[in-house]
Design an enzyme around this catalytic site. Structure first.
Site, mmCIF file in Angstrom:
data_model
loop_
_atom_site.group_PDB
_atom_site.id
_atom_site.type_symbol
_atom_site.label_atom_id
_atom_site.label_comp_id
_atom_site.label_asym_id
_atom_site.label_seq_id
_atom_site.Cartn_x
_atom_site.Cartn_y
_atom_site.Cartn_z
ATOM 1 N N PRO A 99 -11.459 -6.492 -14.147
ATOM 2 C CA PRO A 99 -11.738 -5.285 -13.374
ATOM 3 C C PRO A 99 -13.167 -4.803 -13.578
ATOM 4 O O PRO A 99 -13.717 -4.890 -14.677
ATOM 5 C CB PRO A 99 -10.733 -4.270 -13.934
ATOM 6 C CG PRO A 99 -9.657 -5.090 -14.551
ATOM 7 C CD PRO A 99 -10.337 -6.313 -15.076
ATOM 8 N N TYR A 122 0.795 -1.230 0.000
ATOM 9 C CA TYR A 122 0.000 0.000 0.000
ATOM 10 C C TYR A 122 0.830 1.285 0.000
ATOM 11 O O TYR A 122 0.495 2.233 -0.734
ATOM 12 C CB TYR A 122 -1.019 -0.019 1.141
ATOM 13 C CG TYR A 122 -2.221 -0.865 0.790
ATOM 14 C CD1 TYR A 122 -3.299 -0.324 0.109
ATOM 15 C CD2 TYR A 122 -2.252 -2.225 1.084
ATOM 16 C CE1 TYR A 122 -4.398 -1.095 -0.259
ATOM 17 C CE2 TYR A 122 -3.336 -3.017 0.728
ATOM 18 C CZ TYR A 122 -4.402 -2.445 0.053
ATOM 19 O OH TYR A 122 -5.472 -3.216 -0.317
ATOM 20 N N THR A 136 -19.976 -20.116 -16.219
ATOM 21 C CA THR A 136 -19.277 -20.827 -15.139
ATOM 22 C C THR A 136 -19.892 -20.586 -13.761
ATOM 23 O O THR A 136 -20.245 -21.556 -13.078
ATOM 24 C CB THR A 136 -17.768 -20.531 -15.154
ATOM 25 O OG1 THR A 136 -17.544 -19.125 -15.195
ATOM 26 C CG2 THR A 136 -17.128 -21.168 -16.374
ATOM 27 N N PRO A 137 -20.072 -19.337 -13.301
ATOM 28 C CA PRO A 137 -20.725 -19.182 -11.997
ATOM 29 C C PRO A 137 -22.198 -19.558 -12.028
ATOM 30 O O PRO A 137 -22.756 -19.994 -11.025
ATOM 31 C CB PRO A 137 -20.537 -17.690 -11.668
ATOM 32 C CG PRO A 137 -20.370 -17.031 -12.994
ATOM 33 C CD PRO A 137 -19.662 -18.036 -13.847
ATOM 34 N N GLY A 145 -21.646 -16.898 -23.258
ATOM 35 C CA GLY A 145 -20.316 -17.468 -23.428
ATOM 36 C C GLY A 145 -19.807 -18.150 -22.171
ATOM 37 O O GLY A 145 -20.521 -18.902 -21.512
ATOM 38 N N GLU A 178 -8.795 -6.764 4.489
ATOM 39 C CA GLU A 178 -8.067 -7.903 3.917
ATOM 40 C C GLU A 178 -7.447 -8.783 4.996
ATOM 41 O O GLU A 178 -7.357 -10.005 4.830
ATOM 42 C CB GLU A 178 -7.011 -7.391 2.935
ATOM 43 C CG GLU A 178 -7.642 -6.863 1.652
ATOM 44 C CD GLU A 178 -6.766 -5.894 0.882
ATOM 45 O OE1 GLU A 178 -5.529 -5.905 1.095
ATOM 46 O OE2 GLU A 178 -7.309 -5.118 0.076
ATOM 47 N N PHE A 212 -18.579 -9.187 -12.989
ATOM 48 C CA PHE A 212 -17.643 -8.868 -14.059
ATOM 49 C C PHE A 212 -16.511 -9.882 -14.058
ATOM 50 O O PHE A 212 -16.027 -10.269 -12.999
ATOM 51 C CB PHE A 212 -17.027 -7.480 -13.848
ATOM 52 C CG PHE A 212 -17.966 -6.335 -14.108
ATOM 53 C CD1 PHE A 212 -18.281 -5.971 -15.397
ATOM 54 C CD2 PHE A 212 -18.511 -5.614 -13.062
ATOM 55 C CE1 PHE A 212 -19.135 -4.910 -15.642
ATOM 56 C CE2 PHE A 212 -19.366 -4.548 -13.291
ATOM 57 C CZ PHE A 212 -19.682 -4.200 -14.593
#
Length: 405
Positions: A395, A95, A280-281, A276, A137, A392
């Site tokens: 990013p 950071y 997957t998810p 497309g 985090e 998404f």
């Protein structure tokens, strides 16, 4: 906490960020990688080349500046970014490097307009924002390591099976090399793969959604091979996985992450839409919802270029045959000889109205143009924002068109 003067200065720079934000973040990455090339072992090089990462950072910086006096309002965004940071291995010591180079980029782009007072205010603000990320985090690292079957950093997994699902998508079934338990995950989450293909100077990391329901002794990812197209080289990691990685080979993975997950407490109808490799998810969510035994009404809609590009069709057909509460539809952009999709072309509002209900919970994932189109259709239909969920790949971008469509 920031003092009133600092907050006032930061908020006064929001219009400047709207104009120069992307230029600043491009200069930031350029400077940071020149000064700290070792960070190229963490960042996605393709997103840098395509400008996706600078755009995402510019949006994040803009949001932080606009909400600097009420950062709690962007905590959901913070958590989503922090999930990716934990999966990539971003540490507290990174950071200060980011902060130093971000301030330098602001000075380079704005010149004399970036006064000492403005730079000092941004330095203070960055410190506060960084502390929020670091603390968030830290909790995520702790949770990932201490959960049953969990681990910290990267763990070696063996490719137990490799299955071709379509002309461009292949599934990899992954089991831990140490034979131990694996961490649980929620449908919709992803794992991060770390590889160093032969001839590459740096390691490469990619997030891949888990494409099977949780609770099995393996992780499954289904990867699209990103071939070279005009103006864009082939995907380094996807082609490496497709062409070089076989059964018995080892991949390094970080523990599952991500906040795009199926809300299993809902009983209203569920609609899953994918384009497309965005399936997957959705497949993980679909299998999970069916295995719950809730009887919840489910509609699964998948769009593909053609049958050759349609992965897992037989699997979804079988699920549809064996579950009365599931209906599935397939849309092909162009139907080839012998193919019989439910619709040819694209998903539009009249067709969506004919097969789903506006009172459903909608989840969707796919290429950005697909997601923009679905988002626009759902809003036009009047579906409330709280029933619209999306993910998404890469990013975060914006689903709102630049023109008012």
């Amino acid at each position: 906490m920031l003092d009133a003067k600092t907050i006032e200065i930061i908020k006064s720079t929001v219009p400047v960020l709207e104009v120069h934000g992307e230029t600043i973040t491009k200069k930031f990455y350029e400077t940071m990688f020149k000064n700290h090339p070792e960070l190229l072992n963490i960042f996605n090089h393709a997103n840098q080349r395509q400008g996706k990462q600078p755009t995402a950072l510019a949006n994040a910086v803009y949001a932080a500046a606009a909400h600097i006096d009420r950062l709690e309002e962007i905590l959901p965004v913070v958590r989503g970014i922090a999930q990716k940071h934990r999966a990539l291995g971003i540490m507290p010591e990174h950071y200060p490097i980011v902060g130093e180079n971000l301030l330098a980029a602001i000075k380079m782009v704005l010149g004399d307009a970036a006064t000492d007072e403005i730079l000092e205010a941004w330095g203070k603000a960055y410190g506060v924002i960084a502390d929020v990320f670091i603390s968030t985090e830290a909790e995520m690292y702790k949770e990932a390591e201490q959960q049953k079957g969990g681990w910290r950093g990267f763990r070696r997994f063996v490719v137990d099976r490799k299955v071709k699902e379509s002309e461009v998508i292949t599934s990899f079934y992954l089991k831990p090399e140490d034979g131990g338990e694996i961490a649980p995950y929620k449908p919709g989450q992803y794992i991060t793969v770390r590889v160093k293909p032969e001839g590459q100077e740096f390691t490469h990391l990619r997030h891949y959604s888990l494409s099977a329901a949780p609770g099995q002794p393996f992780y499954r990812i289904s990867v699209k091979r990103e071939d070279a197209v005009e103006g864009q080289p082939a995907g380094i990691v996807s082609t490496y996985l497709h062409e070089r990685i076989g059964e018995g080979d080892v991949l390094e993975l970080s523990a599952p992450a991500g906040d795009f997950t199926l809300d299993q407490s809902q009983q209203i109808p569920l609609v899953l839409l994918s384009g497309g490799v965005g399936l997957t998810p959705m497949i993980s969510m679909l299998e999970t919802a069916l295995q719950s035994g809730s009887g919840r009404e489910i509609v699964y809609i998948h769009a593909a270029r053609s049958g050759r590009h349609h992965a897992m069709k037989e699997h979804v057909d079988e699920l549809t045959r064996t579950h009365d509460n599931l209906r599935s539809y397939f849309i092909y952009e162009t139907a080839e000889a012998g193919e019989t999709p439910d619709k040819t072309g694209y998903i539009d509002l009249p067709w969506l109205k004919s097969v789903t209900d506006a009172g459903s919970d909608f989840y969707f994932c796919g290429p950005l143009p697909f997601m923009k189109a679905i988002n626009r259709v759902l809003k036009e239909w009047g579906v409330p924002g709280e029933r619209i969920h999306f993910e998404f790949f890469g990013p975060a971008d914006s689903l709102e068109d630049t023109m008012s469509k």
